[in-house]
Write a protein that holds these residues in place. Structure first.
Motif, short mmCIF file in Angstrom:
data_model
loop_
_atom_site.label_atom_id
_atom_site.label_comp_id
_atom_site.label_asym_id
_atom_site.label_seq_id
_atom_site.Cartn_x
_atom_site.Cartn_y
_atom_site.Cartn_z
N PRO A 157 -10.75 13.83 -6.50
CA PRO A 157 -9.40 13.20 -6.42
C PRO A 157 -8.34 14.50 -6.56
O PRO A 157 -8.31 14.71 -7.54
CB PRO A 157 -9.21 12.04 -7.05
N GLY A 158 -7.25 14.38 -5.60
CA GLY A 158 -6.38 15.36 -5.80
C GLY A 158 -6.56 16.80 -5.59
O GLY A 158 -5.89 17.77 -5.58
N ARG A 159 -8.11 17.22 -5.24
CA ARG A 159 -8.42 18.37 -4.83
C ARG A 159 -9.08 18.73 -3.66
O ARG A 159 -8.87 19.45 -2.83
CB ARG A 159 -9.23 19.10 -6.06
N THR A 160 -10.20 17.64 -3.47
CA THR A 160 -10.95 17.87 -2.22
C THR A 160 -11.23 16.69 -1.48
O THR A 160 -12.11 16.52 -0.57
CB THR A 160 -12.28 18.63 -2.53
N GLN A 161 -10.71 15.56 -2.03
CA GLN A 161 -10.72 14.28 -1.36
C GLN A 161 -9.85 13.83 -0.10
O GLN A 161 -8.72 14.03 -0.23
CB GLN A 161 -10.34 13.06 -2.36
N THR A 162 -10.49 13.90 0.95
CA THR A 162 -9.85 13.86 2.27
C THR A 162 -9.94 12.34 2.59
O THR A 162 -10.05 11.44 1.80
CB THR A 162 -10.63 14.48 3.39
N ILE A 163 -9.24 12.10 3.71
CA ILE A 163 -8.81 10.56 4.15
C ILE A 163 -10.25 9.95 4.40
O ILE A 163 -10.56 8.87 3.77
CB ILE A 163 -8.19 10.60 5.43
N SER A 164 -11.33 10.81 5.09
CA SER A 164 -12.72 10.09 5.23
C SER A 164 -13.38 9.81 3.82
O SER A 164 -14.11 8.85 3.76
CB SER A 164 -13.26 11.12 6.15
N GLN A 165 -13.28 10.82 2.98
CA GLN A 165 -13.76 10.53 1.53
C GLN A 165 -13.13 9.23 1.16
O GLN A 165 -13.89 8.66 0.27
CB GLN A 165 -13.71 11.88 1.05
N PHE B 112 0.89 -1.18 0.01
CA PHE B 112 -0.28 0.14 0.03
C PHE B 112 0.92 1.45 -0.04
O PHE B 112 0.64 2.29 -0.61
CB PHE B 112 -0.95 -0.17 1.35
N ALA B 113 1.92 1.35 0.92
CA ALA B 113 2.81 2.36 1.04
C ALA B 113 3.59 2.85 -0.54
O ALA B 113 3.86 3.89 -0.80
CB ALA B 113 3.75 2.25 1.97
N GLU B 114 3.71 1.65 -1.07
CA GLU B 114 4.50 2.01 -2.57
C GLU B 114 3.60 2.26 -3.51
O GLU B 114 4.12 3.09 -4.45
CB GLU B 114 5.34 0.46 -2.79
N SER B 115 2.42 2.08 -3.51
CA SER B 115 1.43 2.16 -4.68
C SER B 115 0.23 3.22 -4.32
O SER B 115 -0.29 3.72 -5.20
CB SER B 115 0.72 1.16 -5.08
N ALA B 116 0.14 3.59 -3.05
CA ALA B 116 -0.85 4.50 -2.56
C ALA B 116 -0.79 5.92 -3.12
O ALA B 116 0.30 6.44 -3.30
CB ALA B 116 -0.94 4.45 -1.09
N ASP B 117 -1.83 6.45 -3.26
CA ASP B 117 -2.02 7.97 -3.43
C ASP B 117 -1.99 8.63 -2.29
O ASP B 117 -3.22 8.47 -1.48
CB ASP B 117 -3.32 8.12 -4.58
N TRP B 118 -1.13 9.37 -1.83
CA TRP B 118 -1.05 9.80 -0.48
C TRP B 118 -1.50 11.59 -0.59
O TRP B 118 -1.74 12.28 0.55
CB TRP B 118 0.44 10.04 -0.12
N ARG B 119 -2.23 11.59 -1.48
CA ARG B 119 -2.86 13.10 -1.51
C ARG B 119 -4.02 13.37 -0.52
O ARG B 119 -4.26 14.33 -0.07
CB ARG B 119 -3.46 13.56 -2.97
#
Length: 233
Positions: A179-187, A7-14
């Motif tokens: 995604p990348g603009r308003t997507q938070t962790i909860s979303q 997950f850490a290698e491929s995840a989108d951390w945005r």
């Protein structure tokens, strides 16, 4: 463990960065606004204080989706205020600005309530003494009142950040889930759950839980250093 490494290698951390940015911005706004409103509430009369307290605490008891719907009505381009902002090229809906506004509205009552409770416990003799020394009201606030109310203000600040970090309902309605603009962790968690990806949802949930624990741990450590140790029985 391998799942987390993959997950850490491929995840989108945005989503994490957006959540942290949103939480920090909402906390800064809530801090100064909460201190000011709490001070005004303490100085107000009983009836005015009751009315002001009810208005400012309302987002704490409303469902986040209700608060989000009301914000959507206020900032909609089809409404007077939203249309005025759009005429000035200020867009709120489906933007990061909307994330900050929604998180601030939901988290602000925590800052306000803690600050007000702290201000109400201050010994007024300290304020009277500062006035007799010729200090201005502004200087009294920053040099006398705020340090005396330190533990309560710190609690409110940390809890405000934690609440803003995990905000979902109002943010989704006002800012959307881009995604990348308003997507938070909860979303992000809600989205991957809909896709049936429980592994990713579980890892993001673990990240949120670790962040929340660290925040509460820091709060307890800071407060324990500023307050007297409780008696042991």
């Amino acid at each position: 463990m391998q799942a987390f490494i993959d997950f850490a290698e491929s995840a989108d951390w945005r989503p994490l960065f957006i959540s942290l940015k949103t939480g920090a911005a909402a906390t800064v706004i809530s801090f100064f606004l909460g201190l000011w409103t709490a001070r005004q509430a303490v100085k107000a009369g009983p009836k005015a204080r009751a009315f002001l307290d009810g208005i400012l605490t309302l987002p704490l008891v409303l469902p986040p989706t209700v608060a989000g719907f009301l914000l959507l009505l206020i900032f909609s381009p089809l409404r007077p205020f939203g249309g005025f902002l759009m005429s000035r090229n200020i867009r709120v809906i489906q933007t990061w600005t909307g994330c900050v506004i929604a998180a601030t509205v939901i988290a602000f009552p925590l800052m306000y309530r803690n600050a007000r409770a702290a201000f109400e416990q201050i010994d007024v003799n300290l304020i009277y003494a500062a006035r007799t020394l010729g200090m201005s009201e502004t200087r009294i606030f920053w040099r006398v009142i705020l340090p005396a109310a330190g533990p309560g203000v710190i609690s409110g600040t940390v809890l405000t950040f934690a609440r803003a970090l995990g905000e979902y309902g109002a943010t989704s309605m006002l800012a959307g889930n881009i995604p990348g603009r308003t997507q938070t962790i909860s979303q992000k968690i809600a989205m991957v759950m809909q896709d049936g990806d429980y592994t990713t949802a579980g890892i993001w949930t673990a990240i949120v839980m670790i962040l929340a624990f660290v925040i509460l741990l820091v709060l307890n450590i800071v407060l324990s250093r500023r307050t007297r140790k409780p008696p042991r029985y």
